[in-house]
Design a protein around this motif. Structure first.
Motif, mmCIF file in Angstrom:
data_model
loop_
_atom_site.group_PDB
_atom_site.id
_atom_site.type_symbol
_atom_site.label_atom_id
_atom_site.label_comp_id
_atom_site.label_asym_id
_atom_site.label_seq_id
_atom_site.Cartn_x
_atom_site.Cartn_y
_atom_site.Cartn_z
ATOM 1 N N THR A 144 81.244 -52.172 -35.590
ATOM 2 C CA THR A 144 79.921 -52.669 -35.232
ATOM 3 C C THR A 144 79.770 -54.119 -35.667
ATOM 4 O O THR A 144 80.455 -54.582 -36.600
ATOM 5 N N LEU A 145 78.881 -54.835 -35.034
ATOM 6 C CA LEU A 145 78.616 -56.223 -35.425
ATOM 7 C C LEU A 145 78.076 -56.285 -36.845
ATOM 8 O O LEU A 145 78.332 -57.255 -37.571
ATOM 9 N N GLU A 146 77.328 -55.257 -37.259
ATOM 10 C CA GLU A 146 76.775 -55.221 -38.623
ATOM 11 C C GLU A 146 77.886 -55.067 -39.642
ATOM 12 O O GLU A 146 77.872 -55.703 -40.702
ATOM 13 N N GLN A 147 78.878 -54.236 -39.338
ATOM 14 C CA GLN A 147 80.015 -54.084 -40.250
ATOM 15 C C GLN A 147 80.809 -55.371 -40.337
ATOM 16 O O GLN A 147 81.185 -55.811 -41.432
ATOM 17 N N LEU A 148 81.063 -55.999 -39.202
ATOM 18 C CA LEU A 148 81.833 -57.238 -39.185
ATOM 19 C C LEU A 148 81.111 -58.367 -39.911
ATOM 20 O O LEU A 148 81.746 -59.268 -40.459
ATOM 21 N N GLY B 106 79.971 -50.055 -48.357
ATOM 22 C CA GLY B 106 81.078 -49.114 -48.359
ATOM 23 C C GLY B 106 82.212 -49.471 -47.423
ATOM 24 O O GLY B 106 83.222 -48.772 -47.368
ATOM 25 N N THR B 107 82.074 -50.573 -46.673
ATOM 26 C CA THR B 107 83.144 -51.022 -45.773
ATOM 27 C C THR B 107 83.878 -52.211 -46.402
ATOM 28 O O THR B 107 83.320 -52.902 -47.261
ATOM 29 N N PRO B 108 85.132 -52.467 -45.984
ATOM 30 C CA PRO B 108 85.884 -53.590 -46.571
ATOM 31 C C PRO B 108 85.212 -54.946 -46.367
ATOM 32 O O PRO B 108 85.407 -55.864 -47.152
ATOM 33 N N TYR C 199 82.036 -55.590 -46.527
ATOM 34 C CA TYR C 199 80.699 -55.625 -47.140
ATOM 35 C C TYR C 199 80.485 -56.879 -47.995
ATOM 36 O O TYR C 199 81.316 -57.240 -48.817
ATOM 37 N N ASP C 200 79.351 -57.553 -47.746
ATOM 38 C CA ASP C 200 78.963 -58.737 -48.495
ATOM 39 C C ASP C 200 77.496 -58.585 -48.893
ATOM 40 O O ASP C 200 76.612 -58.612 -48.032
ATOM 41 N N PRO C 201 77.203 -58.422 -50.177
ATOM 42 C CA PRO C 201 75.810 -58.214 -50.619
ATOM 43 C C PRO C 201 74.864 -59.333 -50.184
ATOM 44 O O PRO C 201 73.670 -59.093 -50.010
ATOM 45 N N ASP C 202 75.378 -60.542 -49.994
ATOM 46 C CA ASP C 202 74.517 -61.669 -49.602
ATOM 47 C C ASP C 202 73.965 -61.497 -48.191
ATOM 48 O O ASP C 202 72.989 -62.160 -47.825
ATOM 49 N N ASN C 203 74.577 -60.628 -47.388
ATOM 50 C CA ASN C 203 74.138 -60.453 -46.014
ATOM 51 C C ASN C 203 73.327 -59.184 -45.795
ATOM 52 O O ASN C 203 72.945 -58.873 -44.670
ATOM 53 N N VAL C 204 73.053 -58.429 -46.866
ATOM 54 C CA VAL C 204 72.417 -57.123 -46.717
ATOM 55 C C VAL C 204 70.916 -57.261 -46.589
ATOM 56 O O VAL C 204 70.279 -58.021 -47.328
ATOM 57 N N ARG C 205 70.344 -56.512 -45.673
ATOM 58 C CA ARG C 205 68.895 -56.461 -45.539
ATOM 59 C C ARG C 205 68.330 -55.480 -46.563
ATOM 60 O O ARG C 205 69.049 -54.676 -47.142
#
Length: 447
Positions: free
Chosen positions: A410-414, A420-422, A424-430
């Motif tokens: 998904t675009l959200e995963q990328l 939980g995905t490789p 994952y970047d906390p700075d981009n989390v809503r």
């Protein structure tokens, strides 16, 4: 922007076809002016066509949908060759009055002047057809949610899109009130130059942009180095000769049709058929490897190859350009960046490719005539130019390793937004409250 940039392209294209010489400014200067403006429009068309398709597409077939958009280049190349062939045939009698291009004057010169104006002007026709659809296309819900931060409108747009309507129409009071209330919970950074540079300076992000931009740059050195000199290549492989100007132009048009139909168009659609199963990265990597081998073969065995062998290798090069990095460099930048920078990063990658095209035309292209007598059209150094192109294709193998595999993600995963995905970047989390409220991405994935 999607309709505005097409208006710029149409206006600049028509203006080129009507350009003329004057005492104050040569026709070359006038055409350069309009082509620069057309280039600005095309510079917007690349990222917008990719991103709008990407953000509306389902994950399973996103690559095929984006590849289909890009494959229209092949149809456009075919149409351009057909128009050139028709125009050449239409002015046959006038063109037959001159034996060579440098002796084309009188009625021949008048015919050629009309021909190039028709060929360029005809390019505005498909743009005019597409303009209505571009002006009426809805904003992507991901942009509405991520950048405009309008959750209610985005959710309404998803429901409308799933039901076949162009846009959702939520209650305006509810929408504005929700937008104000949700603002403190939306912790995702706003799009800005400062945030972009801080984001890109992280190696895990910067290497992706380096990979997409670098691959596009290296590809376009060879892709446009050949494409902008098609007539020269066709001459060398025996497809641009003739007893008069008509035959020369006719053979060039037929040669372009052969190359497009045998190499370019099949290459585009092979990518469409396999990009969501084989993956973007393997196709790009294999393309660069095979192109390295093809250019090495042409470069080092040039004088021992027959005209047919050279034509076959040239067609193969066109095939693996398009069933390879020419298609994937368009697809991958449209997937692997956060929404707030997706189009900008794609634009940077595309612009890097055009820098490669400039280098090919200005620095490498003139090398082909090195050692030729003054005024001659011979290309004694063409084999060495092909060797240089092979070096650029070889370098593309290494930039390909910097890009991620985006197949079936998904675009959200990328974008690093899925915990939980490789990626994952906390700075981009809503904020989780907004995610629980009916996040837009899940709605899009169900379409």
């Amino acid at each position: 922007m999607y309709g505005l940039e097409l208006i710029v392209i149409i206006a600049a294209t028509l203006a080129q076809a009507l350009s003329a010489h004057s005492p104050a400014c040569s026709i070359v200067g006038v055409i350069v002016f309009w082509r620069v403006l057309m280039g600005i429009g095309i510079g917007g068309d690349y990222p917008l066509s990719s991103i709008i398709t990407s953000e509306f597409a389902t994950t399973r077939w996103r690559g095929a949908m984006m590849g289909s958009v890009f494959a229209m280049q092949g149809i456009g190349q075919f149409a351009a060759a057909v128009v050139a062939l028709i125009v050449t045939t239409g002015f046959k009698e006038s063109l037959q009055t001159a034996k060579t291009v440098d002796k084309c004057d009188g009625v021949c010169n008048l015919a050629v002047d009309k021909m190039w104006r028709i060929v360029i002007g005809f390019g505005a026709v498909p743009g005019c057809v597409a303009l209505y659809y571009r002006l009426t296309i809805p904003e992507t819900p991901r942009y509405t949610f991520d950048v405009d931060r309008d959750v209610i409108q985005a959710g309404s747009d998803v429901k409308a899109f799933k039901s076949g309507a162009p846009k959702g129409n939520p209650d305006e009071i509810t929408r504005i009130r929700a937008k104000e209330n949700d603002e403190p919970q939306l912790v995702i950074p706003r799009a800005s130059w400062s945030d972009f540079f801080s984001w890109i300076l992280k190696w895990k992000n910067g290497k992706i942009l380096l990979g997409t931009a670098g691959s596009w740059f290296l590809l376009d050195v060879a892709f446009y180095g050949l494409g902008l000199n098609n007539s020269i290549i066709l001459t060398e492989i025996g497809y641009a000769h003739g007893e008069d100007v008509y035959k020369i132009f006719y053979n060039q048009a037929v040669g372009n049709l052969i190359i497009t139909c045998a190499g370019a168009i099949p290459g585009y659609w092979f990518t469409v058929a396999t990009v969501d199963t084989v993956g973007r990265k393997p196709i790009q990597l294999a393309g660069f490897i095979i192109l390295t081998a093809i250019f090495c073969t042409i470069g080092f065995a040039y004088y021992s190859l027959s005209g047919r062998a050279l034509l076959a290798l040239y067609v193969l090069a066109q095939f693996f350009f398009n069933f390879g990095p020419n298609a994937t460099t368009f697809i991958v930048p449209g997937e692997c960046f956060p929404t707030r920078y997706r189009s900008s990063a794609h634009g940077i990658s595309a612009a890097s490719g055009k820098i490669g095209a400039i280098i090919a035309q200005v620095l490498i292209g003139p090398l082909r005539t090195r050692g030729a007598p003054p005024g001659s059209s011979d290309s004694p150094w063409l084999n060495h130019v092909m060797q240089i192109y092979s070096a650029f294709m070889f370098a593309g193998i290494f930039t390909t390793w910097l890009i991620p595999e985006t197949k079936r993600k998904t675009l959200e995963q990328l974008a690093g937004e899925v915990e939980g995905t490789p990626e994952y970047d906390p700075d981009n989390v809503r904020s989780r409250d907004i995610q629980k409220a009916g996040y837009i991405g899940r709605g899009m994935e169900k379409i």
